[in-house]
Design an enzyme around this catalytic site. Structure first.
Site, PDB file in Angstrom:
ATOM      1  N   TYR A   1      36.079  41.900  37.212  1.00 45.58           N
ATOM      2  CA  TYR A   1      37.149  41.802  38.197  1.00 45.58           C
ATOM      3  C   TYR A   1      38.013  43.063  38.184  1.00 45.58           C
ATOM      4  CZ  TYR A   1      36.390  36.805  39.135  1.00 45.58           C
ATOM      5  OH  TYR A   1      35.867  35.603  39.522  1.00 45.58           O
TER       6      TYR A   1
ATOM      7  N   HIS B   1      41.756  35.758  34.727  1.00 47.04           N
ATOM      8  CA  HIS B   1      41.279  34.513  34.119  1.00 47.04           C
ATOM      9  C   HIS B   1      41.617  34.484  32.619  1.00 47.04           C
ATOM     10  CE1 HIS B   1      37.979  33.839  37.419  1.00 47.04           C
ATOM     11  NE2 HIS B   1      39.189  34.048  37.917  1.00 47.04           N
TER      12      HIS B   1
END
Length: 496
Positions: free
Chosen positions: A257, A250
């Protein structure tokens, strides 16, 4: 490599496949498996198999997000669309059956479990989960399919005996997206952490199930080349690993993540290590550094608030298993079969040490090491780190290139200022940190300079700003510079 895959599936280092799985307790586990199996109402009639509808909740969520609900559908259509068995529990059941099959010597029980597995596999195929199927969208399928990849690998002997192995191999390859490994090297521009986390082991499992040894070797060679190139290709804010140890997703350093990416990637690197298909030295070294840095910006496995992304709960943590798999993968140059620094760090951090591995490392003279001391600049992350006396301090900013925060409709609605120059000191015992979610003043993060707004005005105003972004908020600054540096023989530093 196949033995390594069995070990990984069972979280064990035992050489005897029959002992790779915990002792199977027929009186309790088999009954629970039967109850779940019967819930799928599987029937075989006239050569066909059938059962209740099976679908993926992530795919169904798209319909709900677009307003397709009972207000637009009659009861029958709504039930047809939404009242389905979920893919993830199905995969977990398949893994339970596979583990139980390996964990018992009772031939009657093994036959019952094998029959359940085959019936469920045929039902899965009948529901459309087959090679070449589109099923509308494969939105985040990997999160639901992870246990299924392992289960089919573990049951390859049963699948082969009953003439389902080739069909299974093709299905796994399709849903793991194995074809991506043939992407031309000059077109690779990032490495998606979701792929590392949810599909990479499935890609390897599908390759190991290829029956033709020459074809399998071709795919393994391509996997190694693709992994090696992808790991070292992450320009700018593209996804993947950076030279300073940042893990981008992102368009930002995102350990929430990244730890999943390491959890999925490092076992595969371990399985390939020591073979002709090991990843390149450069790729190995980059991955090793990213793994080591997770221990620098955390204490007792708890990470700093400024890198929590959209999860400012104070409970975000790092993973310890990647240290183990990197230790077992050896050193980047291949000179040592055990990476002693990674092994020593794992011994320090793990909450569940495997006795056989502890004994192995101890016999090599490896013991738990001490936390690192010093100063680190992670400029891809806009982060300065300093460690000493058991504590870690982190200061972080943002710029016109690095976002200040991430907010979703259901997450981090008040976290706008979390990286406005925040300075956090995380003590040796993270339970004693200053942050407390309940009653926290979201406009007064330590060290920040921020407009003081009442809570109702801090609540993010989420917008769909274009056709390819989600409903989210990720704000940038007008200032282009944000960075840290070390000075005074790298023991001190500053964030600008």
């Amino acid at each position: 490599m196949t033995v390594n895959y069995y070990e990984w599936c069972s979280h064990s280092s035992c050489e005897n496949r029959a002992l790779l799985f915990q002792s199977f307790r027929e009186s309790t586990q088999l009954e629970a498996i039967r109850d779940q199996y019967y819930g799928y109402q599987i029937k075989r009639e006239h050569g066909q198999v059938s059962g209740i509808p099976l679908d993926n909740t992530n795919r169904l969520k798209i319909f709900l997000d677009k307003g397709v609900n009972k207000g637009l559908l009659d009861d029958q259509a709504s039930d047809l669309l939404f009242k389905n068995a979920d893919l993830k529990p199905y995969g977990e059941l398949m893994m339970d059956i596979a583990s139980a099959w390996h964990g018992t010597d009772n031939e009657v029980t093994r036959e019952e479990l094998a029959t359940m597995f085959i019936n469920l596999a045929d039902y899965f195929d009948d529901q459309g989960f087959a090679y070449g199927s589109s099923l509308g969208t494969v939105h985040h399928f990997g999160y639901s399919l992870r246990p299924l990849f392992k289960a089919h690998f573990l049951m390859q002997d049963v699948l082969n005996e009953r003439n389902r192995l080739e069909r299974t191999q093709q299905m796994l390859s399709w849903f793991a997206g194995a074809g991506r490994i043939f992407e031309p090297a000059d077109q690779i521009d990032s490495f998606n952490i979701d792929v590392m986390n949810t599909q990479l082991q499935g890609i390897l499992a599908s390759i190991l199930l290829i029956s033709d040894s020459n074809e399998q070797a071709r795919w393994l060679s391509q996997l190694s080349q693709w992994l090696s190139t992808s790991l070292v290709t992450s320009p700018g804010t593209a996804g993947g690993f950076k030279e300073d140890g940042s893990m981008f997703h992102h368009s930002q350093h995102y350990p929430a993540y990244g730890k999943g990416g390491l959890r999925g990637l490092t076992p595969v690197v371990y399985m390939l290590s020591g073979t002709d298909y090991a990843i390149s030295q450069e790729a190995h070294a980059l991955l090793r550094n990213a793994t080591l840095m997770t221990a620098v910006y955390a204490n007792q496995n708890t990470t700093l608030m400024s890198i929590a992304g959209r999860h400012p709960t104070g409970k975000e943590s790092m993973e310890t298993d990647p240290f183990l798999y990197m230790a077992l993968s050896g050193t980047p140059d291949g000179g040592q079969t055990i990476d002693q620094e990674m092994a020593a760090t794992w011994l320090r951090l793990t909450d569940s040490p495997a006795p056989a591995l502890v004994d192995k490392f101890t016999s090599m003279g490896i013991s738990a090491n001490q936390p690192a001391v010093g100063n680190w600049s992670m400029n891809y992350a806009g982060l300065a780190l300093h460690r000493r006396d058991g504590w870690v301090a982190g200061a972080r900013g943002f710029s016109r290139y690095l976002v200040s925060h991430e907010t979703y409709a259901n997450a981090n609605r008040y976290g706008r200022y979390i990286n406005y120059g925040i300075l956090e000191i995380l003590p040796e015992n993270p339970d004693n940190r200053a942050f407390s979610h309940d009653g926290w003043n979201w406009a007064r993060w330590p060290g920040t300079t921020a407009v003081q707004l009442p809570v109702d005005q801090l609540n993010a105003d989420l917008l769909n700003v274009d056709t390819f972004s989600g409903l989210e908020e990720m704000l940038l600054s007008t200032q282009s510079f944000n960075g840290a540096c070390n000075y005074s023989a790298p023991s001190k530093g500053v964030l600008l």
